[in-house]
Design a protein around this motif. Structure first.
Motif, PDB file in Angstrom:
ATOM      1  N   ARG A  82       0.858  -1.197   0.000  1.00  0.00           N
ATOM      2  CA  ARG A  82       0.000   0.000   0.000  1.00  0.00           C
ATOM      3  C   ARG A  82       0.888   1.239   0.000  1.00  0.00           C
ATOM      4  NH1 ARG A  82      -4.013   0.978   4.945  1.00  0.00           N
ATOM      5  NH2 ARG A  82      -1.985   1.141   5.990  1.00  0.00           N
ATOM      6  N   THR A  83       0.787   2.049  -1.038  1.00  0.00           N
ATOM      7  CA  THR A  83       1.685   3.185  -1.230  1.00  0.00           C
ATOM      8  C   THR A  83       1.139   4.439  -0.553  1.00  0.00           C
ATOM      9  OG1 THR A  83       0.601   3.727  -3.320  1.00  0.00           O
ATOM     10  CG2 THR A  83       2.514   2.244  -3.404  1.00  0.00           C
ATOM     11  N   VAL A  84       1.929   5.504  -0.582  1.00  0.00           N
ATOM     12  CA  VAL A  84       1.552   6.750   0.083  1.00  0.00           C
ATOM     13  C   VAL A  84       0.287   7.339  -0.528  1.00  0.00           C
ATOM     14  CG1 VAL A  84       2.243   9.150   0.421  1.00  0.00           C
ATOM     15  CG2 VAL A  84       3.866   7.329   0.887  1.00  0.00           C
ATOM     16  N   VAL A  85       0.229   7.409  -1.846  1.00  0.00           N
ATOM     17  CA  VAL A  85      -0.945   8.002  -2.491  1.00  0.00           C
ATOM     18  C   VAL A  85      -2.198   7.209  -2.157  1.00  0.00           C
ATOM     19  CG1 VAL A  85      -1.976   8.613  -4.704  1.00  0.00           C
ATOM     20  CG2 VAL A  85       0.466   8.976  -4.327  1.00  0.00           C
ATOM     21  N   TRP A  86      -2.078   5.886  -2.134  1.00  0.00           N
ATOM     22  CA  TRP A  86      -3.227   5.059  -1.772  1.00  0.00           C
ATOM     23  C   TRP A  86      -3.659   5.348  -0.344  1.00  0.00           C
ATOM     24  CZ3 TRP A  86      -3.335  -1.028  -2.270  1.00  0.00           C
ATOM     25  CH2 TRP A  86      -4.608  -1.481  -1.891  1.00  0.00           C
ATOM     26  N   TYR A  87      -2.717   5.459   0.567  1.00  0.00           N
ATOM     27  CA  TYR A  87      -3.063   5.714   1.967  1.00  0.00           C
ATOM     28  C   TYR A  87      -3.690   7.094   2.133  1.00  0.00           C
ATOM     29  CZ  TYR A  87      -2.639   5.870   7.044  1.00  0.00           C
ATOM     30  OH  TYR A  87      -2.908   5.957   8.391  1.00  0.00           O
TER      31      TYR A  87
END
Length: 322
Positions: free
Chosen positions: A276-281
């Motif tokens: 889970r990447t930063v943009v997704w979070y």
């Protein structure tokens, strides 16, 4: 009376009507000429203000408030949203830095490949051979597809049970049960591999444009001096591509750091939240949890991180040039 008028005109007290009109026309033309550049810039400035400047200002405003779309009151909290990102006892500390770690892993692995593989393709496609235009189109074709198409396609192909990739591997005698999207390190292999396949064509086209700007006379002079292929690449090609390398490096780092669709559609963050990447979070916090204040603070902090990386990239290439 006629004599007075003639004497005044002869002395230059009042310019002739034709001369005055010419001067006024020249001044008007000068004003129009000075305004022309601003007229061409106006559409860009309007778009930049609406879609660039205003979102930044709004993001800064949201980041200092506890902003829930479902609540009528949105109290001012100052820097609390920022402090929570660096406080180990906050509710978002662990997940935030896990997403930063996932983004860093993806960026560190994908960027070198997206620098080297397209450069190799560009060097091959820059040669003269039958069907060169066809192969250029083939390598660029995946890039025109949207991330939704790419994600769903490879999610199906990489499925551990029904995917075509494992079936082909089984036919050739290799393990046919590899968990490409549900376990590490295979999930990272899938994300990076799909991204390289998908976006290499764009970087290759940029490299091709840069290669065609290098004078053939430089290569000819190097051959006359007895330079090998590697020496020509090192002392002619790379220096000639330095501005292009800077552009490709910067855009690739920013694009890799902002990865969202691949992990959201292909691995779906698995295993657990490992991918889970930063943009997704940030999207999850802002839209699913209705916590726009924290999401805005995360966005500002992440933007500052990318700004530091970009400045370091420019400093590195400037140092090499000096």
């Amino acid at each position: 009376m006629a004599d007075v008028i003639e004497v005044g005109a002869a002395r230059g007290d009042a310019p002739p009507p034709a001369a005055g009109a010419a001067r006024r026309g020249a001044k008007s033309a000068n004003r129009v000429g000075r305004a022309t550049p601003y007229l061409f810039l106006t559409p860009y400035l309007v778009l930049f203000t609406v879609f660039g400047l205003l979102p930044i200002v709004l993001g800064l405003y949201l980041s200092v408030h506890q902003w829930d779309f479902q609540l009528p009151n949105r109290p001012f909290v100052g820097l609390d949203n920022y402090k929570e990102l660096f406080s180990s006892d906050s509710a978002v500390f662990g997940d935030w830095w896990q997403s930063v770690r996932a983004t860093a892993i993806f960026t560190v692995i994908s960027v070198p490949l997206l620098m080297v593989v397209p450069l190799g393709l560009a060097l091959l496609l820059n040669r003269s051979f039958p069907g060169r235009t066809f192969f250029r189109a083939v390598y660029f074709a995946p890039y025109v597809l949207g991330v939704a198409v790419i994600g769903l396609l490879w999610r199906f192909l990489l499925d551990a049970n029904l995917g075509l990739v494992n079936r082909v591997l089984g036919v050739v005698g290799l393990p046919a049960d590899t968990p490409w999207v549900t376990d590490v390190p295979w999930a990272w292999v899938s994300l990076v591999g799909v991204t390289v396949w998908w976006t290499s064509g764009f970087n290759a086209v940029i490299y091709l444009a840069g290669l065609q700007d290098i004078s053939p006379e430089l290569y000819e002079a190097a051959r006359v001096d007895g330079a090998t292929a590697w020496e020509r690449f090192r002392h002619v090609t790379l220096p000639g591509l330095r501005p292009v390398l800077l552009f490709v490096m910067t855009t690739t780092v920013l694009a890799s750091a902002n990865v969202f669709g691949q992990s959201f559609l292909i691995t779906q963050g698995a295993p657990g939240t490992e991918t889970r990447t930063v943009v997704w979070y940030i999207v999850e916090q802002g839209l699913r949890n209705n916590d726009a204040g924290r999401a805005a603070a995360m966005t500002i902090v992440f933007a500052l991180m990318l700004a530091v990386v970009s400045l370091a990239n420019f400093r590195l290439f400037r140092y090499r040039e000096d």
